[in-house]
Write a protein that holds these residues in place. Structure first.
Motif, PDB file in Angstrom:
ATOM      1  N   CYS A 118       8.754  15.885  -4.140  1.00 50.91           N
ATOM      2  CA  CYS A 118      10.021  16.609  -4.029  1.00 50.91           C
ATOM      3  C   CYS A 118      10.984  16.253  -5.158  1.00 50.91           C
ATOM      4  N   SER A 238      18.098  22.090   3.137  1.00 53.62           N
ATOM      5  CA  SER A 238      18.886  21.650   1.989  1.00 53.62           C
ATOM      6  C   SER A 238      18.010  21.466   0.757  1.00 53.62           C
ATOM      7  N   GLN A 246      20.824   6.362 -11.362  1.00 50.63           N
ATOM      8  CA  GLN A 246      21.561   5.743 -10.251  1.00 50.63           C
ATOM      9  C   GLN A 246      22.469   4.614 -10.751  1.00 50.63           C
ATOM     10  N   ALA A 271      10.784   7.001   2.384  1.00 47.62           N
ATOM     11  CA  ALA A 271       9.364   6.759   2.671  1.00 47.62           C
ATOM     12  C   ALA A 271       9.055   6.961   4.156  1.00 47.62           C
ATOM     13  N   ARG A 347      23.979  22.228   7.411  1.00 48.71           N
ATOM     14  CA  ARG A 347      23.352  20.964   7.027  1.00 48.71           C
ATOM     15  C   ARG A 347      24.149  19.778   7.565  1.00 48.71           C
TER      16      ARG A 347
HETATM   17  C1  HEC Z   1       9.561  16.160   1.209  1.00 49.59           C
HETATM   18  C2  HEC Z   1      10.542  16.072   0.132  1.00 49.59           C
HETATM   19  C3  HEC Z   1      11.095  14.709  -0.217  1.00 49.59           C
HETATM   20  C4  HEC Z   1      10.393  13.552  -0.423  1.00 49.59           C
HETATM   21  C5  HEC Z   1       8.907  13.344  -0.367  1.00 49.59           C
HETATM   22  C6  HEC Z   1      11.374  12.560  -0.755  1.00 49.59           C
HETATM   23  N1  HEC Z   1      12.626  13.115  -0.787  1.00 49.59           N
HETATM   24 FE1  HEC Z   1      14.314  12.186  -1.354  1.00 49.59          FE
HETATM   25  N2  HEC Z   1      15.383  13.823  -0.899  1.00 49.59           N
HETATM   26  C7  HEC Z   1      14.854  15.033  -0.533  1.00 49.59           C
HETATM   27  C8  HEC Z   1      15.927  15.951  -0.214  1.00 49.59           C
HETATM   28  C9  HEC Z   1      15.764  17.390   0.236  1.00 49.59           C
HETATM   29  C10 HEC Z   1      17.128  15.240  -0.392  1.00 49.59           C
HETATM   30  C11 HEC Z   1      18.527  15.744  -0.049  1.00 49.59           C
HETATM   31  C12 HEC Z   1      18.566  15.706   1.453  1.00 49.59           C
HETATM   32  C13 HEC Z   1      19.897  15.965   2.100  1.00 49.59           C
HETATM   33  O1  HEC Z   1      20.785  15.110   2.031  1.00 49.59           O
HETATM   34  O2  HEC Z   1      20.056  17.009   2.691  1.00 49.59           O
HETATM   35  C14 HEC Z   1      16.751  13.905  -0.840  1.00 49.59           C
HETATM   36  C15 HEC Z   1      17.661  12.907  -1.173  1.00 49.59           C
HETATM   37  C16 HEC Z   1      17.308  11.692  -1.720  1.00 49.59           C
HETATM   38  C17 HEC Z   1      18.239  10.725  -2.253  1.00 49.59           C
HETATM   39  C18 HEC Z   1      19.745  10.858  -2.338  1.00 49.59           C
HETATM   40  C19 HEC Z   1      20.181  11.194  -3.751  1.00 49.59           C
HETATM   41  C20 HEC Z   1      21.669  11.264  -3.942  1.00 49.59           C
HETATM   42  O3  HEC Z   1      22.104  11.331  -5.099  1.00 49.59           O
HETATM   43  O4  HEC Z   1      22.419  11.269  -2.967  1.00 49.59           O
HETATM   44  C21 HEC Z   1      17.510   9.671  -2.698  1.00 49.59           C
HETATM   45  C22 HEC Z   1      18.020   8.396  -3.373  1.00 49.59           C
HETATM   46  C23 HEC Z   1      16.135   9.975  -2.420  1.00 49.59           C
HETATM   47  N3  HEC Z   1      16.038  11.217  -1.847  1.00 49.59           N
HETATM   48  C24 HEC Z   1      15.081   9.138  -2.730  1.00 49.59           C
HETATM   49  C25 HEC Z   1      13.781   9.385  -2.332  1.00 49.59           C
HETATM   50  C26 HEC Z   1      12.719   8.431  -2.507  1.00 49.59           C
HETATM   51  C27 HEC Z   1      12.849   7.084  -3.168  1.00 49.59           C
HETATM   52  C28 HEC Z   1      11.596   8.997  -1.975  1.00 49.59           C
HETATM   53  C29 HEC Z   1      10.221   8.388  -1.832  1.00 49.59           C
HETATM   54  C30 HEC Z   1      10.189   7.155  -1.090  1.00 49.59           C
HETATM   55  C31 HEC Z   1      11.963  10.325  -1.513  1.00 49.59           C
HETATM   56  N4  HEC Z   1      13.297  10.510  -1.742  1.00 49.59           N
HETATM   57  C32 HEC Z   1      11.075  11.222  -0.986  1.00 49.59           C
HETATM   58  C33 HEC Z   1      13.516  15.342  -0.447  1.00 49.59           C
HETATM   59  C34 HEC Z   1      12.486  14.428  -0.477  1.00 49.59           C
END
Ligand code: HEC
Ligand code: HEC
Length: 477
Positions: A118, A238, A246, A271, A347
């Motif tokens: 993602c 979303s 960061q 995770a 959301r």
């Molecule tokens: C299936 C899709 C998906 C995966 C896999 C995923 N994320 Fe995300 N991540 C998102 C989405 C969508 C958002 C925003 C979600 C929201 O707040 O609505 C997000 C938000 C974040 C944010 C916040 C960023 C900010 O600036 O606020 C971080 C940090 C993050 N993810 C880290 C990770 C990490 C590290 C992993 C792996 C361990 C991971 N994500 C795996 C979809 C994913």
């Protein structure tokens, strides 16, 4: 002379030893073929981010060989040709899996997902170009919901049997005798069962609008599955977020609504949300991911910029936007109340205080415990670094490009196509209209629930000359 008693005693001992050896070797063979963990390690941090295990293979990983042949066996369940790439996954030449899919042996090779599925963007400057891959950028093409549905629908197909699947695997891979027995009688039937069970826990998705590429409902699966909270009728759809830089976001609230304040916890909940269990979560591997996203710079705009115009735009930014979006701005990275920003509230309403409290209890006693989840009342004034590649804009991805964002909501586009990765430098976003975008993309209609493109009126009353200069400046971020 040996007594009879001695003879019998020796025979019994021999039989016992043979039985123990047999049981031992069956045990060993079973352990070796079903549970033996072979750690994976990538020297390069970028490769680790793209392909390294985060611990999702144990509980939710699909046996690699089965996963590999599914597109060949059930092509009619995919949106187009090209196997997994038709779901928006990016497959680099010579790799065993697409970006964002790990392969790890736990008894047998299994696949799992990583953050990169993602959080890796692609873009093309023209339709003829090969995609440029930008790790930590928001995935633009990946349709996580259709990917999940493809796996679940394949499992519910009556043809999902050992007789149908084994020959397809043997086309790529030579099984040992034991392996083949295990796949036929255990691994294939168990995979089907596990996927069908998962289908039940995801049935709630079917009564809500589709996510489309580049979006997920990130926390409803956590609420309903991981935390066991009762079903509700919220829609949390979303946009994927970028993770780069960061180091300059220290102290910013995380996630669109700021439901987290700790980066380490956000990484670890990422995770868990992807299917890692409390015991299998790969904490050292995630620490490496955290370091990587902390230090990586945002990607530069790949087209030319008029620097004189941009420098005029920078003054307009300072007086209209900087307080919420510049590094060092008084409100940058803080939660702006929903009444003030005025964007779609679905959301925000998806996440509840009960969910935050339950998640904070979830890993009590583990060394990666969560304490900083919370309920907020608005959306974060996110930093705009690498803004050009964050399109479509706003938390639900409801505004296709920057030209549109500076229009009042009545004048923003109501229907456009997302998931096509050719860039549109005129409007500053991805190409979202026209036959190619329609063919590849997902029809995004802002009148569908949770897709609203209202609010964020900042800058909409600037003159057209000022908007032009401001947009030129925004390209430099
Ligand atoms: C299936 C899709 C998906 C995966 C896999 C995923 N994320 Fe995300 N991540 C998102 C989405 C969508 C958002 C925003 C979600 C929201 O707040 O609505 C997000 C938000 C974040 C944010 C916040 C960023 C900010 O600036 O606020 C971080 C940090 C993050 N993810 C880290 C990770 C990490 C590290 C992993 C792996 C361990 C991971 N994500 C795996 C979809 C994913
Ligand atoms: C009062 C604070 C505030 C001001 C002033 C403000 N914004 Fe925002 N901005 C926000 C918030 C909050 C969001 C997130 C809203 C959402 O996603 O629903 C946002 C989101 C954005 C996004 C989308 C980012 C993404 O990744 O999708 C862009 C682009 C943006 N703002 C540009 C601007 C520009 C340009 C100006 C000045 C003309 C401006 N903003 C002024 C608070 C502000």
């Amino acid at each position: 002379m040996e007594t009879l008693k001695n003879k019998v005693g020796r025979t019994i001992t021999a039989i016992v030893v043979i039985i123990l050896l047999l049981v031992g070797s069956v045990g060993y063979i079973a352990w070796y073929n079903l549970f033996r963990e072979v750690p994976t390690y990538y020297e390069s941090t970028e490769e680790h981010f793209k392909y390294g295990s985060i611990g999702t293979e144990n509980a939710e990983g699909i046996p690699y060989w089965i996963w590999l042949v599914l597109p060949r066996l059930f092509p009619e369940k995919l949106p187009g040709s090209g196997g997994y790439t038709s779901l928006g996954l990016t497959w680099e030449e010579g790799k065993e899996t697409p970006v964002g899919i790990s392969k790890k042996t736990i008894g047998f090779p299994r696949q799992g997902i990583t953050c990169a599925v993602c959080h890796t963007a692609t873009y093309r400057k023209t339709a003829k170009d090969k995609p440029v891959i930008v790790p930590t950028g928001p995935a633009i093409k990946f349709d996580a919901q259709s990917y999940t549905r493809f796996l679940l629908e394949s499992a519910s197909d009556p043809r999902f049997t050992s007789n149908y699947i084994l020959p397809a695997i043997e086309y790529n891979h030579e099984f040992s005798f034991v392996e083949k027995l295990l796949y036929r009688y255990l691994i294939i039937p168990q995979t089907k069962k596990a996927l069908l069970e998962q289908q039940e826990t995801l049935a709630w998705m079917d009564s809500r609008p589709n996510w489309g590429p580049g979006r997920i409902d990130p926390f409803n699966p956590v609420k309903f599955r991981t935390l066991g909270l009762p079903l509700d009728d919220t829609i949390g759809n979303s946009d994927m977020m970028p993770l780069w830089n960061q180091k300059q976001h220290q102290g910013f609230a995380l996630h669109w609504d700021g439901l987290e304040t700790s980066l380490t916890e956000t990484v670890n909940t990422g995770a868990i949300g992807d299917g890692a269990t409390k015991d299998a979560i790969n904490i050292p591997g995630l620490q490496r991911v955290e370091e990587y996203i902390t230090n990586l710079d945002p990607p530069k705009y790949p087209f030319s910029i008029d620097s004189a115009l941009a420098s005029r735009g920078s003054k307009i930014f300072d007086s209209n936007c900087a307080s919420c979006h510049a590094f060092g701005g008084e409100k940058t990275g803080t939660v702006i109340p929903i009444e003030e920003v005025g964007t779609d509230r679905h959301r925000l309403d998806m996440w509840t205080k009960q969910a935050a409290d339950t998640y904070n209890e979830f890993a009590e006693g583990y060394d990666f415990d969560f304490d900083n989840l919370r309920k907020t009342d608005g959306y974060v004034s996110v930093s705009l670094d690498g803004l050009w590649l964050r399109a479509p804009y706003l938390h639900n991805g409801s505004v296709p490009n920057l030209i549109d964002l500076l229009e009042t909501p009545e004048n923003r586009t109501n229907v456009f196509y997302r998931g096509y990765d050719v860039y549109d430098p005129e409007n500053v976003g991805f190409v979202a209209q026209g036959s190619e975008a329609e063919k590849v993309g997902f029809k995004y209609d802002t009148r569908v629930a949770a897709n609203g493109n209202q609010g964020h009126l900042y800058g909409t009353d600037l003159s057209s000359g000022e908007k032009k200069a401001l947009i030129e400046y925004l390209k430099t971020l």
